[in-house]
Design a protein around this motif. Structure first.
Motif, PDB file in Angstrom:
ATOM      1  N   GLY A  88       0.379  -1.660  -0.190  1.00 13.83           N
ATOM      2  CA  GLY A  88       0.091   0.063   0.130  1.00 13.83           C
ATOM      3  C   GLY A  88       0.871   1.235  -0.616  1.00 13.83           C
ATOM      4  N   THR A  89       2.064   1.379  -0.095  1.00 11.40           N
ATOM      5  CA  THR A  89       2.712   2.671  -0.197  1.00 11.40           C
ATOM      6  C   THR A  89       3.279   3.061  -1.432  1.00 11.40           C
ATOM      7  OG1 THR A  89       4.794   0.672  -0.184  1.00 11.40           O
ATOM      8  CG2 THR A  89       3.803   1.717   2.269  1.00 11.40           C
ATOM      9  N   GLY A  90       3.385   1.727  -2.110  1.00  8.91           N
ATOM     10  CA  GLY A  90       3.676   2.577  -3.783  1.00  8.91           C
ATOM     11  C   GLY A  90       5.142   2.104  -3.982  1.00  8.91           C
ATOM     12  N   ILE A  91       6.244   1.593  -2.639  1.00 11.54           N
ATOM     13  CA  ILE A  91       7.410   1.278  -2.951  1.00 11.54           C
ATOM     14  C   ILE A  91       7.292  -0.445  -4.363  1.00 11.54           C
ATOM     15  CG2 ILE A  91       9.114   0.233  -2.220  1.00 11.54           C
ATOM     16  CD1 ILE A  91       8.291   2.775   0.251  1.00 11.54           C
ATOM     17  N   ASP A  92       8.101  -0.010  -4.933  1.00  7.46           N
ATOM     18  CA  ASP A  92       8.397  -1.506  -6.015  1.00  7.46           C
ATOM     19  C   ASP A  92       9.522  -2.099  -4.984  1.00  7.46           C
ATOM     20  OD1 ASP A  92       6.480  -0.877  -7.770  1.00  7.46           O
ATOM     21  OD2 ASP A  92       7.489  -0.037  -9.011  1.00  7.46           O
ATOM     22  N   LEU A  93       8.946  -3.490  -3.890  1.00  8.46           N
ATOM     23  CA  LEU A  93      10.151  -3.962  -3.546  1.00  8.46           C
ATOM     24  C   LEU A  93      11.131  -4.568  -5.300  1.00  8.46           C
ATOM     25  CD1 LEU A  93      12.049  -5.061  -1.373  1.00  8.46           C
ATOM     26  CD2 LEU A  93      10.438  -7.131  -0.905  1.00  8.46           C
ATOM     27  N   VAL A  94      12.768  -4.512  -5.429  1.00 11.23           N
ATOM     28  CA  VAL A  94      13.527  -5.598  -6.330  1.00 11.23           C
ATOM     29  C   VAL A  94      14.399  -6.601  -5.195  1.00 11.23           C
ATOM     30  CG1 VAL A  94      14.886  -5.645  -8.032  1.00 11.23           C
ATOM     31  CG2 VAL A  94      13.382  -4.167  -8.047  1.00 11.23           C
ATOM     32  N   VAL A  95      14.180  -7.918  -5.097  1.00 17.67           N
ATOM     33  CA  VAL A  95      15.441  -8.714  -4.596  1.00 17.67           C
ATOM     34  C   VAL A  95      16.003  -9.211  -4.953  1.00 17.67           C
ATOM     35  CG1 VAL A  95      15.556 -10.700  -3.217  1.00 17.67           C
ATOM     36  CG2 VAL A  95      13.080  -9.598  -2.806  1.00 17.67           C
ATOM     37  N   GLY A  96      17.037  -8.603  -4.924  1.00 21.06           N
ATOM     38  CA  GLY A  96      18.512  -8.947  -5.386  1.00 21.06           C
ATOM     39  C   GLY A  96      19.967  -8.634  -4.855  1.00 21.06           C
ATOM     40  N   ARG A  97      20.642  -9.207  -4.867  1.00 23.75           N
ATOM     41  CA  ARG A  97      21.733  -8.542  -4.616  1.00 23.75           C
ATOM     42  C   ARG A  97      22.578  -7.674  -5.687  1.00 23.75           C
ATOM     43  NH1 ARG A  97      23.915 -12.988  -3.117  1.00 23.75           N
ATOM     44  NH2 ARG A  97      23.496 -12.637  -1.107  1.00 23.75           N
ATOM     45  N   VAL A  98      22.824  -6.529  -5.293  1.00 24.72           N
ATOM     46  CA  VAL A  98      23.851  -4.900  -6.766  1.00 24.72           C
ATOM     47  C   VAL A  98      25.638  -5.846  -6.895  1.00 24.72           C
ATOM     48  CG1 VAL A  98      24.143  -2.743  -6.455  1.00 24.72           C
ATOM     49  CG2 VAL A  98      22.370  -3.933  -5.306  1.00 24.72           C
ATOM     50  N   ALA A  99      25.109  -6.088  -8.067  1.00 27.27           N
ATOM     51  CA  ALA A  99      26.260  -6.639  -8.457  1.00 27.27           C
ATOM     52  C   ALA A  99      27.385  -5.608  -8.764  1.00 27.27           C
ATOM     53  CB  ALA A  99      26.450  -7.866  -9.919  1.00 27.27           C
ATOM     54  N   ALA A 100      26.426  -4.275  -9.568  1.00 25.88           N
ATOM     55  CA  ALA A 100      27.476  -3.163  -9.771  1.00 25.88           C
ATOM     56  C   ALA A 100      26.584  -2.406 -10.351  1.00 25.88           C
ATOM     57  CB  ALA A 100      27.954  -3.723 -11.734  1.00 25.88           C
ATOM     58  N   LEU A 101      27.147  -0.967 -10.451  1.00 28.99           N
ATOM     59  CA  LEU A 101      26.890   0.210 -10.591  1.00 28.99           C
ATOM     60  C   LEU A 101      27.643   1.251 -11.428  1.00 28.99           C
ATOM     61  CD1 LEU A 101      25.518   2.620  -9.500  1.00 28.99           C
ATOM     62  CD2 LEU A 101      27.311   2.618  -7.425  1.00 28.99           C
TER      63      LEU A 101
END
Length: 386
Positions: A66-79
């Protein structure tokens, strides 16, 4: 559509995401939160997990409903801050491997983890209290020990003290040794240190002060300069480090790899990146660097929102300056230490001990989790920095 991407759902990242979504509701903005698991983990309770207690791990999908936040489950590999892209790899059962996310504004809140380098055998033979997997593995190991089992806790900071006390209290037949380069709680006031010593002695914890771990073996801890601490299980509560991701990505960082920020929590090298929590260099009211802690990550998570909103609206952003009030150390479920401190984190003479301190510590932990999950404007004014 303006894309705001938040990396990490600890105290700092979760509180920032919740407040941003609430403040920008109805505007053409998308808030996405990236985390390696679907659970909100309270690091300040991991010693309780290790000791076998039932600690609740709230579901992020449920918290964000209900917050409008999209949760993405994953580990950050590169930026890639030049292209404003983040590449993910799969974490657990997630299918995020190889996925790329674009952003217009990035909030870097990836926190810290245990530093296994420099101590041979640490990764293989010790259980870190810096993350959930390590705490769970230690709990399983302790459950398999019979009467007279031996446990070594390495590290005389708050995490090590709390773990040693918690294990000793919950497993009275277990011999617990606390291995520390300095006196446990050396940063506390004399009254605070004395209470820690008395309580550890009452719980039967053997303190090996002035002892530096040189190597971890399956049967215990080798000490620098000779000496050995036997153990059936070793709990590691030593130093923390941040991921090398920021440095590898070209962001300006300090010698420890933390993102360098200006006084509005903005990267000094990339103005579309904000950094908060353990992975950032942040400053207190006296201009000194703030320490890695929930006590600083949570205020920064709420405070960064005001700075993002000000920059977005072309308004002057107030400097973020945070001053400490207390330090809280649990000493089992029935004792604790509340150390009053000055705004620069140096100890005052006054302390609260015993059951009142345990109750205060529990209230602080519970309120920190509540604030991270439901940050409001009133709490932001109280905790969000100057």
């Amino acid at each position: 559509m303006h894309d705001i991407l938040i990396l990490g759902a600890g105290y700092a990242g979760l509180s920032a995401a919740r407040r941003l979504a609430a403040e920008l509701r109805g505007e053409p903005v998308r808030v996405r939160l990236v985390n390696a698991s679907e659970r909100f983990v309270e690091r300040v309770r991991l010693h309780q997990v290790a000791a076998g207690q039932d600690v609740r791990l709230p579901s992020l999908p449920r918290l964000l409903r209900g917050t409008g936040i999209d949760l993405v489950v994953g580990r950050v590999a590169a930026l890639d801050p030049e292209r404003r892209r983040v590449r993910l790899e799969a974490a657990g059962d997630s299918a995020a491997g190889g996925r790329e996310l674009a952003y217009d504004t990035l909030v870097y809140a990836l926190g810290s983890t245990a530093d296994p380098e420099g101590v041979p055998g640490l990764a293989e033979h010790a259980h870190s209290l810096a993350h959930l997997a390590g705490a769970r593995a230690l709990r399983q190991r302790l459950a398999g020990l019979g009467p007279g089992g031996e446990v070594a806790v390495v590290g005389g900071g708050a995490s090590g003290i709390e773990a040693a006390a918690e294990i000793a209290e919950s497993r009275p037949g277990t011999r617990v040794r606390l291995v520390s380069a300095k006196e446990p709680g050396a940063w506390l006031s004399p009254r605070g240190r004395a209470h820690v010593r008395r309580t550890l002695a009452r719980l039967g914890v053997e303190v090996r002060a002035g002892a530096v771990a040189a190597a971890i073996r399956p049967d215990g801890v080798e000490l620098a300069g000779g000496g050995f601490v036997p153990a059936d299980a070793v709990a590691w509560a030593g130093g923390l480090r941040v991921a090398p991701l920021a440095a590898r990505s070209g962001l300006a960082v300090d010698a420890a790899g933390r993102v360098r920020t200006d006084d509005t929590l903005r990267s000094v090298s990339h103005p579309d990146v904000y950094a908060i929590g353990d992975a950032a260099v942040m400053y207190g009211v006296d201009g000194a660097e703030l320490r890695m802690a929930c006590a600083t990550g949570l205020p920064a998570g709420m405070g960064v929102v005001d700075r993002i909103l000000a920059h977005r609206r072309g308004e002057p952003a107030r400097p973020f300056r945070y001053g400490y009030i207390v330090q809280c150390v649990s000493l089992g479920r029935r004792d604790g230490l509340i150390q009053l401190v000055r705004s620069d984190d140096s100890p005052r003479p006054a302390v609260v001990t015993g059951r009142p301190a345990a109750a205060i510590k529990e209230a602080v932990c519970a309120s920190a989790a509540l604030i991270a999950q439901h940050p409001g404007r009133t709490l932001t004014r109280l905790y969000g920095g100057a």
